[in-house]
Design a protein around this motif. Sequence first.
Motif, mmCIF file in Angstrom:
data_model
loop_
_atom_site.group_PDB
_atom_site.id
_atom_site.type_symbol
_atom_site.label_atom_id
_atom_site.label_comp_id
_atom_site.label_asym_id
_atom_site.label_seq_id
_atom_site.Cartn_x
_atom_site.Cartn_y
_atom_site.Cartn_z
ATOM 1 N N THR A 82 0.830 -1.203 0.000
ATOM 2 C CA THR A 82 0.000 0.000 0.000
ATOM 3 C C THR A 82 0.863 1.250 0.000
ATOM 4 O O THR A 82 2.021 1.232 0.454
ATOM 5 N N LYS A 83 0.288 2.299 -0.536
ATOM 6 C CA LYS A 83 0.959 3.603 -0.563
ATOM 7 C C LYS A 83 0.072 4.607 0.148
ATOM 8 O O LYS A 83 -1.128 4.702 -0.150
ATOM 9 N N VAL A 84 0.649 5.349 1.077
ATOM 10 C CA VAL A 84 -0.117 6.274 1.916
ATOM 11 C C VAL A 84 0.339 7.706 1.647
ATOM 12 O O VAL A 84 1.537 8.006 1.708
ATOM 13 N N LYS A 85 -0.605 8.565 1.349
ATOM 14 C CA LYS A 85 -0.293 9.975 1.142
ATOM 15 C C LYS A 85 0.011 10.641 2.478
ATOM 16 O O LYS A 85 -0.725 10.462 3.451
ATOM 17 N N ILE A 86 1.093 11.409 2.524
ATOM 18 C CA ILE A 86 1.465 12.137 3.737
ATOM 19 C C ILE A 86 0.984 13.581 3.671
ATOM 20 O O ILE A 86 0.279 14.069 4.550
ATOM 21 N N GLY A 87 1.374 14.293 2.620
ATOM 22 C CA GLY A 87 0.979 15.689 2.466
ATOM 23 C C GLY A 87 1.674 16.318 1.288
ATOM 24 O O GLY A 87 2.602 15.736 0.706
ATOM 25 N N ILE A 88 1.251 17.516 0.919
ATOM 26 C CA ILE A 88 1.810 18.233 -0.226
ATOM 27 C C ILE A 88 2.820 19.252 0.266
ATOM 28 O O ILE A 88 2.552 20.016 1.201
ATOM 29 N N ALA A 89 3.997 19.261 -0.350
ATOM 30 C CA ALA A 89 5.067 20.176 0.045
ATOM 31 C C ALA A 89 4.597 21.624 -0.033
ATOM 32 O O ALA A 89 3.950 22.039 -0.999
ATOM 33 N N GLY A 90 4.907 22.388 1.020
ATOM 34 C CA GLY A 90 4.551 23.796 1.044
ATOM 35 C C GLY A 90 3.145 24.087 1.505
ATOM 36 O O GLY A 90 2.734 25.244 1.566
ATOM 37 N N ARG A 91 2.386 23.044 1.835
ATOM 38 C CA ARG A 91 1.024 23.231 2.326
ATOM 39 C C ARG A 91 0.894 22.626 3.721
ATOM 40 O O ARG A 91 1.705 21.786 4.118
ATOM 41 N N ALA A 92 -0.175 23.037 4.435
ATOM 42 C CA ALA A 92 -0.387 22.542 5.807
ATOM 43 C C ALA A 92 -1.539 21.544 5.863
ATOM 44 O O ALA A 92 -2.132 21.337 6.920
ATOM 45 N N ASP A 93 -1.843 20.911 4.724
ATOM 46 C CA ASP A 93 -2.970 19.979 4.669
ATOM 47 C C ASP A 93 -2.853 18.899 5.735
ATOM 48 O O ASP A 93 -1.822 18.219 5.839
ATOM 49 N N GLY A 94 -3.935 18.735 6.518
ATOM 50 C CA GLY A 94 -3.971 17.663 7.500
ATOM 51 C C GLY A 94 -3.196 17.932 8.775
ATOM 52 O O GLY A 94 -3.149 17.081 9.670
ATOM 53 N N ARG A 95 -2.583 19.101 8.896
ATOM 54 C CA ARG A 95 -1.804 19.423 10.097
ATOM 55 C C ARG A 95 -2.613 20.350 10.997
ATOM 56 O O ARG A 95 -3.355 21.206 10.520
ATOM 57 N N THR A 96 -2.454 20.177 12.304
ATOM 58 C CA THR A 96 -3.170 21.023 13.268
ATOM 59 C C THR A 96 -2.288 22.141 13.820
ATOM 60 O O THR A 96 -2.778 23.029 14.508
ATOM 61 N N ASP A 97 -0.969 22.084 13.518
ATOM 62 C CA ASP A 97 -0.063 23.115 14.036
ATOM 63 C C ASP A 97 0.215 24.205 13.003
ATOM 64 O O ASP A 97 1.043 25.090 13.238
ATOM 65 N N ASN A 98 -0.461 24.112 11.832
ATOM 66 C CA ASN A 98 -0.333 25.108 10.759
ATOM 67 C C ASN A 98 1.062 25.170 10.149
ATOM 68 O O ASN A 98 1.354 26.091 9.376
ATOM 69 N N ARG A 99 1.928 24.232 10.457
ATOM 70 C CA ARG A 99 3.236 24.163 9.794
ATOM 71 C C ARG A 99 3.054 23.504 8.427
ATOM 72 O O ARG A 99 2.254 22.587 8.268
ATOM 73 N N VAL A 100 3.808 23.971 7.448
ATOM 74 C CA VAL A 100 3.689 23.400 6.101
ATOM 75 C C VAL A 100 4.603 22.184 5.992
ATOM 76 O O VAL A 100 5.641 22.068 6.672
ATOM 77 N N TRP A 101 4.214 21.287 5.125
ATOM 78 C CA TRP A 101 4.998 20.074 4.944
ATOM 79 C C TRP A 101 6.330 20.381 4.265
ATOM 80 O O TRP A 101 6.394 21.120 3.280
ATOM 81 N N ASN A 102 7.407 19.814 4.818
ATOM 82 C CA ASN A 102 8.723 19.856 4.192
ATOM 83 C C ASN A 102 9.324 18.459 4.308
ATOM 84 O O ASN A 102 8.692 17.539 4.838
ATOM 85 N N VAL A 103 10.520 18.298 3.833
ATOM 86 C CA VAL A 103 11.122 16.961 3.819
ATOM 87 C C VAL A 103 11.273 16.407 5.233
ATOM 88 O O VAL A 103 10.976 15.239 5.495
ATOM 89 N N GLY A 104 11.735 17.234 6.157
ATOM 90 C CA GLY A 104 11.956 16.756 7.518
ATOM 91 C C GLY A 104 10.677 16.287 8.190
ATOM 92 O O GLY A 104 10.628 15.212 8.797
ATOM 93 N N LEU A 105 9.610 17.101 8.088
ATOM 94 C CA LEU A 105 8.338 16.714 8.697
ATOM 95 C C LEU A 105 7.751 15.487 8.015
ATOM 96 O O LEU A 105 7.203 14.593 8.675
ATOM 97 N N ALA A 106 7.860 15.442 6.691
ATOM 98 C CA ALA A 106 7.308 14.301 5.955
ATOM 99 C C ALA A 106 8.067 13.024 6.268
ATOM 100 O O ALA A 106 7.471 11.942 6.375
ATOM 101 N N ARG A 107 9.385 13.123 6.430
ATOM 102 C CA ARG A 107 10.181 11.926 6.745
ATOM 103 C C ARG A 107 9.775 11.364 8.109
ATOM 104 O O ARG A 107 9.647 10.149 8.292
ATOM 105 N N GLN A 108 9.540 12.257 9.080
ATOM 106 C CA GLN A 108 9.115 11.807 10.397
ATOM 107 C C GLN A 108 7.746 11.148 10.327
ATOM 108 O O GLN A 108 7.496 10.107 10.949
ATOM 109 N N ALA A 109 6.823 11.746 9.557
ATOM 110 C CA ALA A 109 5.495 11.152 9.401
ATOM 111 C C ALA A 109 5.596 9.798 8.716
ATOM 112 O O ALA A 109 4.852 8.856 9.055
ATOM 113 N N ALA A 110 6.500 9.686 7.749
ATOM 114 C CA ALA A 110 6.675 8.413 7.042
ATOM 115 C C ALA A 110 7.123 7.311 7.998
ATOM 116 O O ALA A 110 6.675 6.167 7.895
#
Length: 471
Positions: A82-110
């Motif tokens: 399966t493949k799971v979507k994390i988020g779109i770079a530069g956007r805060a989709d699905g986040r409650t802290d209003n931080r935008v997705w970047n590589v570091g945050l996405a890697r941790q979520a992965a």
Amino acid sequence: MASYTQPCDARVLGRVLGPKAGGHMATIKLTEKSLEKFPLPVDVAQAYAWDTEVTGFGAVIGKTGVITFVARGRVAGKGERTKVKIGIAGRADGRTDNRVWNVGLARQAAKEILGSLAAGENPNAEKRARLDGPTLRDGLELHVSNMRADNCSQSSIDTITSEVEARLGRWLDRPLVELRGSDLRAIHAKITAEGKKHLANRIVRHVSAVWNTLDNASDDGLPGKNPARKVKRHAYVPRRKVIEDLPAWYAKVQTLSPVRRDLQLFALCTGMRDHAACHVRWEHVDLDRGLLFVPRPKGGEKRAFTLPLAPGVVRMLRARREENGILFAPYGGDHGWAFPSLSRKGAEVGSRTHGRDESAPIATVIPVAESKERRRDPATGKMALYLPGLHTLRRTFLTVATEIGISELDRHVLANHAFGTANVNATYIAQSLDHLAGCAARIEAALWDRMGAKPRAPTKGRRSRPGRARR
């Protein structure tokens, strides 16, 4: 993140990214810089860049330059890939802290998603279940239905219903599994910031109870975990507030209407909980024997008990019943309530409104709705607390009982507190009502002594206006 203006076909993509690139896929160390340099696909809809640091973490690059972070792996024990979507770079989709997705945050979520896959959990299956799963409202209704079946007190039912509807209103008609731990933490923090730590903790407990009810309602249960487990609640700090100056308190009580005055004195001399004291009914009072039956206290019908009344309380209730017949005669009597008041809806008999229109709806008789006394502060012009709630009187009752030597077990029974597992011996002891009546009389005498007054009943036949309900 820079936009992409250099489209490349698959052959160019391979030359740019090196020997680990093949076709529309590449394996590189994902960084902000490497993604900025990543060429746009031309002859394919999307290009994939997989991370060399975390296996299964990648980025999907579209022809327009939009980068979507994903995680890919197999669900342990099931074998499905399966493949799971994390988020779109530069956007805060699905986040409650209003931080935008970047590589570091996405890697941790992965890493968290891959950990779930390794544990046999498929986040995509949970997302699919969320689309048509039971809502928070569904869970609340089922939980309240179970509470009624267990004969829980109406006050407990009213509390969870009103607080969930007031504080979780926007979640009521959404699937409960959409309420994540981060969402509940934010709600808990917001209520805490209002200075309401006890309410913040209760909201988390309500959600946990509703979740568990729905989870146990089916064999498969709810997907995911109870979000309340992700919230750190405030440590319980017992409230120690008691009436320190009883003479001053008594002087204020004498300024109240007769019914509300007697309610305050009744609560102080019995130690009863707020809801139970306000909702005393005459059919549960045996004045000849000096007993009060409480049919549905905190904990429901299974915790029903009989409370012996001190002599002064009995005299006060006799006078209260007689005076109620006078005060509430225009409304058909007190309707069985020991401490009645008038609803806010409808005209009061003898009022200007009623005088102008005798056909106007008449106020109805209900039990006292709000036990706390508030008065307008002359200095600020705002309503301020004049007398504390009845639970402060309950603590005062038990404190004085301790100070005059009433045993812990006797205090426990008079207060109708539940026995904990650490107090097994207490469950073998059954004090007689005569013994408890003697304890109640001693406590009442000590309270009146500290007030510097003597118990007195309202003047027979006193004419007064009944009080309005306060909410």
